[in-house]
Enzyme design. Structure first.
Site, short mmCIF file in Angstrom:
data_model
loop_
_atom_site.label_atom_id
_atom_site.label_comp_id
_atom_site.label_asym_id
_atom_site.label_seq_id
_atom_site.Cartn_x
_atom_site.Cartn_y
_atom_site.Cartn_z
N PRO A 172 0.78 -1.25 0.00
CA PRO A 172 0.00 0.00 0.00
C PRO A 172 0.81 1.29 0.00
CG PRO A 172 0.04 -0.93 2.20
CD PRO A 172 0.75 -1.92 1.33
N CYS A 173 1.36 1.64 -1.16
CA CYS A 173 2.09 2.90 -1.26
C CYS A 173 1.15 4.11 -1.13
CB CYS A 173 2.89 2.97 -2.56
SG CYS A 173 1.96 2.57 -4.05
#
Length: 256
Positions: free
Chosen positions: A224-225
């Site tokens: 989850p950037c």
């Protein structure tokens, strides 16, 4: 895309998100970038092939000849096969396609649940063995055996285990890939800074490199950037656009 056996797409609030799968896990998530048919644009050369799954997919075709689909139906392609294949090779290839199809269907379902706020943790496996590199001078049997074991782990990696894997496999990963795997350490509803990710990846001063790692992340959402923001609170950039980043955080309840 290296390791991609099948590719597909899933509908999202922002358009179709492309998925590439090997026979062991997801290898690439492509955020909405549209061609004239409104479909995800994939790197590399893949040959279109129709594959039917028992998920109620209903295929349509517009007047312009572009493939359209309802709900969460899938468009698949397979990599071209060159030369003659033996019967056993055909059997192995067919099994790989079936495995990849199952993984794609699982990814579709879990992403759809996530977009509607019904899922917080992904259990579809990722295949990140392409992240690995053999350390310079690794020639003894123990190192070779360790590398082989790490490769097998990397082919069936659960997203929530990615950070722990980065610690175990740190000698076989460059900083960029350690930073990308460290993204899994930031939980649902929470955010972290690029400096935090640099620290988790082993070099707190490499903030810019951590940012570049986020920008080149092949597995967004699963790694989850979108949860990584700037130190001053600014959301920063995102491959799918800042609005998509904001809306993903909204889905997760970050803004209350």
């Amino acid at each position: 895309m290296e390791g991609c056996v099948l590719k597909g797409s899933v509908q999202s609030p922002w358009g179709k998100i492309g998925l590439c799968a090997s026979d062991t896990g997801i290898v690439h998530v492509h955020l909405p970038t549209r061609n004239h048919c409104g479909n995800p644009v994939f790197p590399g050369s893949l040959t279109p092939v129709n594959i039917t799954l028992d998920n109620g997919a209903e295929h349509l075709r517009s007047e312009e000849g572009c493939a359209q689909q309802k709900d969460l139906s899938v468009e698949y392609s397979i990599t071209e096969q060159s030369g003659a294949a033996t019967p056993s090779e055909y059997i192995n290839l067919s099994q790989k396609k079936l495995n990849a199809g199952t993984i794609l269907h699982t990814a579709q379902t879990q992403l759809a649940e996530y977009f509607t706020g019904k899922r917080r943790i992904f259990t579809v496996p990722l295949d990140v063995h392409q992240f690995l590199r053999v350390p310079t001078g690794a020639t003894n049997k123990e190192q070779v055996a360790q590398y082989a074991d790490i490769v097998e782990q990397a082919k069936h990696l659960l997203p929530e285990d990615a950070y722990e894997f980065a610690l175990v496999a740190k000698d076989f990963l460059n900083f960029t890939h350690r930073a990308q795997l460290s993204l899994s350490h930031v939980p649902y509803v929470k955010t972290a800074t690029y400096k935090d990710i640099a620290g988790l990846a082993g070099n707190p001063k490499a903030v810019r490199a951590a940012g570049m790692g986020c920008a080149s992340n092949l597995l967004p959402i699963f790694l989850p950037c979108h949860r990584i923001i700037r130190s001053g609170g600014n959301l920063g950039n995102y491959g799918g656009g800042v609005e998509m980043k904001r809306e993903l955080l909204t889905i997760e309840g970050y803004f209350g």
